[in-house]
Design an enzyme around this catalytic site. Structure first.
Site, short mmCIF file in Angstrom:
data_model
loop_
_atom_site.label_atom_id
_atom_site.label_comp_id
_atom_site.label_asym_id
_atom_site.label_seq_id
_atom_site.Cartn_x
_atom_site.Cartn_y
_atom_site.Cartn_z
N ASP A 81 22.95 30.37 36.83
CA ASP A 81 22.32 29.32 37.65
C ASP A 81 22.67 29.44 39.12
O ASP A 81 22.92 28.44 39.81
CB ASP A 81 22.71 27.92 37.14
CG ASP A 81 21.98 27.57 35.84
OD1 ASP A 81 21.09 28.35 35.45
OD2 ASP A 81 22.31 26.55 35.24
N ASP A 124 27.35 24.74 42.44
CA ASP A 124 27.78 24.07 41.20
C ASP A 124 28.63 25.02 40.35
O ASP A 124 28.39 25.19 39.15
CB ASP A 124 26.56 23.59 40.41
CG ASP A 124 26.93 22.56 39.32
OD1 ASP A 124 28.03 21.96 39.43
OD2 ASP A 124 26.14 22.37 38.39
N LYS A 152 14.78 29.39 30.55
CA LYS A 152 15.25 28.10 31.08
C LYS A 152 14.04 27.26 31.49
O LYS A 152 13.23 27.69 32.31
CB LYS A 152 16.17 28.30 32.27
CG LYS A 152 16.86 27.00 32.71
CD LYS A 152 17.86 27.25 33.82
CE LYS A 152 18.71 26.03 34.11
NZ LYS A 152 19.71 25.77 33.07
N ASN A 193 29.12 27.21 33.93
CA ASN A 193 28.20 28.16 34.57
C ASN A 193 28.79 29.56 34.70
O ASN A 193 28.23 30.41 35.40
CB ASN A 193 27.80 27.65 35.96
CG ASN A 193 26.75 26.55 35.88
OD1 ASN A 193 26.00 26.48 34.93
ND2 ASN A 193 26.72 25.68 36.88
N GLU A 216 18.35 36.98 32.15
CA GLU A 216 19.17 37.84 31.32
C GLU A 216 19.89 37.01 30.26
O GLU A 216 20.45 35.95 30.56
CB GLU A 216 20.19 38.55 32.22
CG GLU A 216 21.28 39.32 31.53
CD GLU A 216 22.33 39.82 32.51
OE1 GLU A 216 23.22 40.56 32.07
OE2 GLU A 216 22.28 39.46 33.72
N TYR A 217 19.85 37.47 29.02
CA TYR A 217 20.58 36.80 27.95
C TYR A 217 21.98 37.41 27.84
O TYR A 217 22.12 38.63 27.73
CB TYR A 217 19.85 36.94 26.61
CG TYR A 217 20.65 36.41 25.45
CD1 TYR A 217 20.81 35.04 25.26
CD2 TYR A 217 21.26 37.27 24.55
CE1 TYR A 217 21.55 34.54 24.20
CE2 TYR A 217 22.00 36.79 23.48
CZ TYR A 217 22.15 35.42 23.32
OH TYR A 217 22.88 34.94 22.28
N LYS A 252 31.40 25.94 38.06
CA LYS A 252 32.22 25.24 37.07
C LYS A 252 32.27 26.11 35.82
O LYS A 252 31.46 27.06 35.68
CB LYS A 252 31.61 23.87 36.75
CG LYS A 252 30.18 23.93 36.21
CD LYS A 252 29.61 22.54 36.02
CE LYS A 252 28.14 22.62 35.53
NZ LYS A 252 27.55 21.25 35.39
N MET A 285 20.46 20.53 34.20
CA MET A 285 19.37 21.09 34.99
C MET A 285 18.26 21.65 34.11
O MET A 285 17.54 22.55 34.49
CB MET A 285 19.90 22.19 35.92
CG MET A 285 20.76 21.67 37.05
SD MET A 285 21.13 22.99 38.20
CE MET A 285 22.11 22.08 39.41
#
Length: 252
Positions: free
Chosen positions: A130, A112, A19, A117, A68-69, A114, A1
């Site tokens: 995400d 999504d 992103k 993520n 956010e990191y 998984k 993505m």
């Protein structure tokens, strides 16, 4: 993505994740209309187990998020390195349930879920990344990807059957199914494909967890857990009680 970069936001002097969404989106008229509407919803998701969105926008047709990191690794890294004990998996699941329940209550579905993520910070925090991004990318029409290649969005091995079928009206219970796949993989190191073995037949765990995992993986949405909070409740009850009649078992 898209691509994610570690960057510094100069104005606030903080490290963030930047992103950049796929370039082909700049040519999608529907996307431009959808982006701001959905991105505002994501920016309102304020939960300790969900990666925060600080800012979003576009520059010369390049769409981006400032997020956010999280200093740490992904759940995929932990699974691949076989660093997860069953007890660790049981400690992670309630945090995932909290994040899902919070978002679902606000009408946001991840679509999504998984290991890639799910982020594990160096301090031990569990965060889902995400969140809802697949809806921004066009998953409200699940049978057709934005690229026009007629692919279902998401990651097939983690997707609920109704997602794979491209059914309309896919709801929050698809996330519950995906959580079940992740839960099974955390416990066993394998994916529940075909006629898969019960988790207690693969690792030494309380057999009561078999029923929890199987219920999340029901093919029919109405037969699954209807709320993520119910999974959390059952997992925590099992983890905190010792029933001699349901002692941990493992088939040798």
């Amino acid at each position: 993505m898209g691509a994610v970069y570690k960057a510094r936001q100069k104005g606030l002097d903080r490290v963030i994740a930047l992103k950049i969404l796929p370039e082909e989106l700049s040519h999608d008229v529907k996307f431009a209309m959808r982006f701001t509407r959905e991105a505002r919803t994501l920016a309102k998701l304020n939960h300790p187990n969900i990666v925060s969105v600080f800012e979003f926008g576009s520059v010369e047709d390049t769409y981006y998020f400032l997020m956010e990191y999280v200093d740490g690794s992904t759940l995929r890294d932990a699974v691949r390195a076989r660093q997860l004990s069953p007890d660790h998996a049981l400690a992670i699941v309630p945090h995932l349930c909290d994040a899902l329940q919070y978002a679902h209550d606000k009408g946001v579905i991840h679509r999504d879920i998984k290991p890639e993520n799910i982020l594990l910070s160096a301090e031990g925090a569990v965060k889902i990344a995400d969140f809802g991004l697949s809806r921004i990318l066009g998953d409200d029409e699940p049978a057709t990807a934005l690229t026009g290649t007629h692919q279902v969005m998401g990651t097939p091995r983690y997707m609920a059957p109704e997602q794979l079928e491209g059914a309309h009206g896919v709801d929050h219970r698809a996330d519950i199914y995906s959580l079940g796949v992740v839960f099974y993989e955390m416990l066993t190191g394998e994916l529940p494909i075909g006629r898969f073995a019960l988790p207690s037949q693969k690792v030494t765990i309380d057999v009561r967890l078999d029923e929890v995992v199987l219920r999340t993986l029901e093919k029919e949405p109405q037969r699954r857990y209807q709320n993520a909070s119910e999974i959390k409740s059952d997992v925590q009850t099992i983890a905190s009680t010792d029933d001699p009649a349901l002692a941990p078992t493992m088939v040798g």
